[in-house]
Design an enzyme around this catalytic site. Structure first.
Site, PDB file in Angstrom:
ATOM      1  CD  GLU A 273      -5.032  -9.501  -3.489  1.00  0.00           C
ATOM      2  OE1 GLU A 273      -3.563  -9.657  -2.558  1.00  0.00           O
ATOM      3  OE2 GLU A 273      -5.772  -9.087  -4.085  1.00  0.00           O
ATOM      4  CG  ASP A 354      -2.520  -0.668  -6.131  1.00  0.00           C
ATOM      5  OD1 ASP A 354      -3.366  -2.265  -6.535  1.00  0.00           O
ATOM      6  OD2 ASP A 354      -3.117   0.283  -6.260  1.00  0.00           O
TER       7      ASP A 354
HETATM    8 ZN   LIG Z   1      -3.712  -6.529  -1.876  1.00  0.00          ZN
END
Ligand SMILES: [Zn+2]
Length: 405
Positions: A273, A354
């Site tokens: 996030e 990611d």
């Molecule tokens: Zn995301």
């Protein structure tokens, strides 16, 4: 002529979307990609396939019925009838438009309602996901309607007024209103709107908070707004999200995520996030959506000048709201196209977030966390690439795991 074009567009979009759904459904039982081959045991795999099939069916019925009703409304002049009905209350154009839009929203809400109720209280309930009670459902509906009326109403009224007052520069002013409003929502949505529907609480002190603080410290990320949200009020499915720009940046972790993932996995999700923030994804989305809004308002301002947009629906005279209905149907193919672009951008951002989590924390706990979330939600592990392009804002699990390796 225009009416025929509208009906054909509605039909074409329906056929295209149904075809993509069908392609996806026909791949449901395909062999699993290597990365996720061990995720489900036989029972879970069967449950996942059955769950997908049920959602496919209700989605197909729902869109077939909405499409049929829309085509009837277009060809039978029902929209002009609603317009006439609204005119019996007032002769002020803005009020007529607001009444028309309110009536149309109510009708489309009623058409969707049985399918929504069946999805939540039958499908989601039978697979053990649903936590929505009748009371929550009614409260959500009432609050949602109030937000639409109190926020949507004045904005629509302002846009119509701008069109009436500055027809030539409507595209610019209309876009400005939407841009300012979406900026406010980007900055304050989690402060003002979200708390109406959910309880947001700061994370309690403990092992998890210490681990999160130490990660954030290592990244120079000032964690001012981190909340735990009672996602369990509606569903057992786990989630987390980032929102906001600049100092309004906010990270929300669902209580269901905290319950299901271990500390390292949660920190990895949080790192993902924060990746959205550090790699400026929300800013990019804001800019791209504003460019799209300008294009849409330019077309809107240009086409609103043609009274055919209203008369094609059976009205005697031009009105903002009837023309808007025609315009948004004409816009359908462009919206499909923009949806493909936006989803692809969003999936790219997910890969990027990611990779941020991988380089600043570790790949393994993120991969494990993602696996748990997907397994728990009975996710479809073999979506059709075209369905992914049309609907997925996140890459399929197997692709994310491959990229994390
Ligand atoms: Zn995301």
């Amino acid at each position: 002529m225009l009416l025929t074009a509208l009906v054909l567009i509605v039909l074409a979009v329906f056929i295209l979307e149904s075809f993509v759904d069908y392609l996806n459904q026909s791949r449901a039982t395909e062999a699993l990609p290597a990365e996720v081959a061990d995720l489900y045991d036989i029972t879970d795999r069967e449950r996942s396939i059955a769950y997908g099939a049920e959602r496919y069916r209700v989605g197909l019925y729902s869109s077939a019925i909405s499409t049929a009703i829309l085509i009837l409304a277009l060809t039978q002049g029902w929209l002009a009838k609603i317009d006439n009905w609204a005119r019996t209350f007032t002769s002020t154009p803005i009020l007529i438009s607001l009444l028309f839009i309110a009536a149309l929203s109510l009708i489309s809400w009623l058409i969707d309602l049985p399918f929504g109720l069946y999805s939540i209280f039958s499908i989601e309930a039978r697979y053990g996901f649903n936590k929505v009670t009748a009371k929550t459902f009614i409260a959500d509906t009432v609050k949602g309607a109030m937000v639409s009326v109190l926020i949507g109403g004045p904005i629509v009224a302002l846009v119509i007024w701008l069109y009436q007052s500055f027809e030539d520069r409507f595209w610019l002013y209309g876009w400005l209103v939407v841009a300012i409003f979406s900026l406010i929502m980007f900055m304050f949505g989690t402060r003002v709107i979200l708390p109406l529907f959910n309880k947001l609480e700061p994370l309690r002190d403990g092992e998890l908070k210490a681990a999160i603080n130490s990660y954030c410290h290592s990244q120079g990320y000032s964690l001012t707004r981190l909340f735990v949200m009672d996602g369990s009020k509606r569903s057992t499915k786990a989630n987390a999200f980032f929102s906001g720009l600049g100092r309004s940046k906010t990270i929300v972790l669902f209580d269901t995520l905290i319950e299901k993932l271990n500390t390292e996995e949660i920190v990895a999700v949080l790192a993902h996030e924060i990746g959205h923030y550090k790699r400026k994804h929300t800013l990019a989305i804001f800019v791209v959506s504003n460019i799209q809004t300008i294009v849409i308002f330019s077309l809107f301002g240009w086409l609103l000048g043609y009274s055919e947009l209203s008369t094609a629906l059976g009205a005697q005279e031009r009105s903002f709201h009837l023309s808007a209905v025609t315009f948004f149907i004409l816009l359908g193919p462009l919206q499909v196209f923009l949806g493909l672009i936006n989803n692809s951008l969003s999936r790219r951002n997910e890969f990027d977030a990611d990779s941020f989590a991988k380089s600043t924390y570790r790949a393994k706990p993120l991969a494990e966390g993602l696996r748990k979330i997907s397994k728990d939600a009975l996710s479809n592990l073999t979506p059709h690439p075209l369905y992914v392009a049309f609907h997925y804002t996140h890459p399929p699990l197997a692709q994310r795991l491959r990229a994390l390796k």
